[in-house]
Write a protein that holds these residues in place. Structure first.
Motif, PDB file in Angstrom:
ATOM      1  N   ASN A  21     -14.950   0.347  -6.511  1.00  0.00           N
ATOM      2  CA  ASN A  21     -15.259  -0.224  -5.187  1.00  0.00           C
ATOM      3  C   ASN A  21     -14.098  -1.065  -4.664  1.00  0.00           C
ATOM      4  O   ASN A  21     -13.685  -0.946  -3.507  1.00  0.00           O
ATOM      5  CB  ASN A  21     -16.495  -1.141  -5.274  1.00  0.00           C
ATOM      6  CG  ASN A  21     -17.796  -0.376  -5.472  1.00  0.00           C
ATOM      7  OD1 ASN A  21     -17.858   0.820  -5.219  1.00  0.00           O
ATOM      8  ND2 ASN A  21     -18.824  -1.072  -5.929  1.00  0.00           N
TER       9      ASN A  21
ATOM     10  N   THR B  29     -17.949   1.347 -11.569  1.00  0.00           N
ATOM     11  CA  THR B  29     -18.228   1.403 -10.124  1.00  0.00           C
ATOM     12  C   THR B  29     -17.614   0.196  -9.402  1.00  0.00           C
ATOM     13  O   THR B  29     -17.033   0.338  -8.323  1.00  0.00           O
ATOM     14  CB  THR B  29     -19.748   1.469  -9.886  1.00  0.00           C
ATOM     15  OG1 THR B  29     -20.269   2.542 -10.672  1.00  0.00           O
ATOM     16  CG2 THR B  29     -20.062   1.725  -8.424  1.00  0.00           C
TER      17      THR B  29
ATOM     18  N   ASP C 181     -21.942  -0.006 -13.987  1.00  0.00           N
ATOM     19  CA  ASP C 181     -21.929  -0.465 -12.586  1.00  0.00           C
ATOM     20  C   ASP C 181     -20.807  -1.486 -12.350  1.00  0.00           C
ATOM     21  O   ASP C 181     -20.209  -1.518 -11.270  1.00  0.00           O
ATOM     22  CB  ASP C 181     -23.277  -1.104 -12.219  1.00  0.00           C
ATOM     23  CG  ASP C 181     -24.411  -0.085 -12.200  1.00  0.00           C
ATOM     24  OD1 ASP C 181     -24.137   1.122 -12.223  1.00  0.00           O
ATOM     25  OD2 ASP C 181     -25.580  -0.515 -12.175  1.00  0.00           O
TER      26      ASP C 181
END
Ligand code: NDP
Ligand code: 8X3
Length: 253
Positions: free
Chosen positions: A117, A113, A109
């Motif tokens: 992002n 990610t 994450d």
């Protein structure tokens, strides 16, 4: 030469903090991010003596918060020239079967990610800046060198390396450069985080050797960002002289 703003994720510690200080010495305006507000504000106060600083308390895993942070950038910070995608972490140096799924998810994450992002949110700004803009992604020597206990960490960093190369293909013609900066062992809070706060285990990682310092890595970031606009370093791996590869590990009966 850096004329625009430098956006640094993970500026509350280690490479990101050292990078913010060195970029401030270059006279760059800065956007600094991290989750720990007290550290972020202390750094912002320190650097505001010399350059313009916009501090954003931000968890890179939260895509909406990242988009909002970019949308809320004050006008004077909107000309982003350099994105330093540095926020990241390793958790659990134990062998894979002993590691919690939560720790694996947290690494994915954050390192995958979260980096995606921030990159997605800032690409329009970087493309608008055009020639001389840079994305500097902090991967790791672990992205290409397997070792016990690296499991998901090294795999997330392999993503960062390949994402960096692939981005270059799609940014052809925009002038935006992309570099995978892959350090080896460096003395920061990295091992303290990795061991879930076990200071003795973290200290043991750096005992009786000479790791890189946060400033060593920050110097490379400043160097890459200052390259002439027609030059791109695709991947730069830097390790301590005392760190080299080992042989294949043979399991014997
Ligand atoms: P530190 O632990 O000292 O710093 C990590 C930084 O990342 C902190 O500022 C932390 O801020 C930030 N961060 C972590 N999670 C998040 C999140 N979810 N959202 C926003 N910020 C976050 O470690 P390093 O400086 O060593 O690590 C920086 C990068 O370098 C990492 O990507 C790491 O994987 C990589 N790296 C480290 C090496 C080493 O040996 N030290 C070698 C190779 C690569 P906060 O907790 O305040 O959010
Ligand atoms: C951190 C360097 O060697 O601990 O990315 O994987 S190492």
């Amino acid at each position: 030469m850096i004329k625009g703003t430098v956006f640094i994720t993970g500026a509350t510690s280690g490479f990101g903090q050292a990078c913010a200080r060195q970029m401030a010495k270059q006279g760059c305006s800065l956007v600094i991010c991290g989750r720990r507000e007290d550290r972020l504000m202390t750094l912002a106060d320190e650097l505001r003596g010399s350059v313009a600083v916009h501090a954003v308390v931000l968890d890179v895993r939260d895509a909406q918060a990242v988009q909002q942070a970019v949308a809320d950038l004050p006008l004077e910070f909107q000309a982003i020239q350099v994105l330093v995608n540095n926020a990241g972490l390793a958790l659990a140096p134990e062998p894979a079967p002993q590691v919690s799924l939560t720790d694996w998810h947290t690494m994915i994450d954050t390192n995958v990610t979260g980096l995606v992002n921030v990159t997605h949110a800032l690409l329009p700004c970087l493309i608008q800046f055009g020639s001389g803009a840079s994305i500097i992604n902090i991967a790791s020597s672990a992205s290409q060198t397997p070792y016990p206990g690296s499991h998901v960490y090294g795999a997330t960093k392999a993503f960062v390396t390949q994402f960096s190369y692939n981005l270059r293909c799609d940014l052809q013609g925009t002038g935006v450069r992309v570099t995978d900066l892959s350090p080896g062992m460096a003395l920061t809070e990295f091992s303290l985080v990795r061991t879930h706060g076990n200071a003795d285990a973290a200290d043991a990682v750096y005992a009786n050797t000479v790791p890189l310092s946060a400033d060593d890595v920050a110097e490379q970031i400043v160097y890459i960002a200052n390259l002439p606009a027609h030059m791109n370093i695709n991947r730069l791996e830097i390790v301590p002289v005392r760190q080299a590869w080992g042989p294949y590990n043979i399991h014997r009966d």
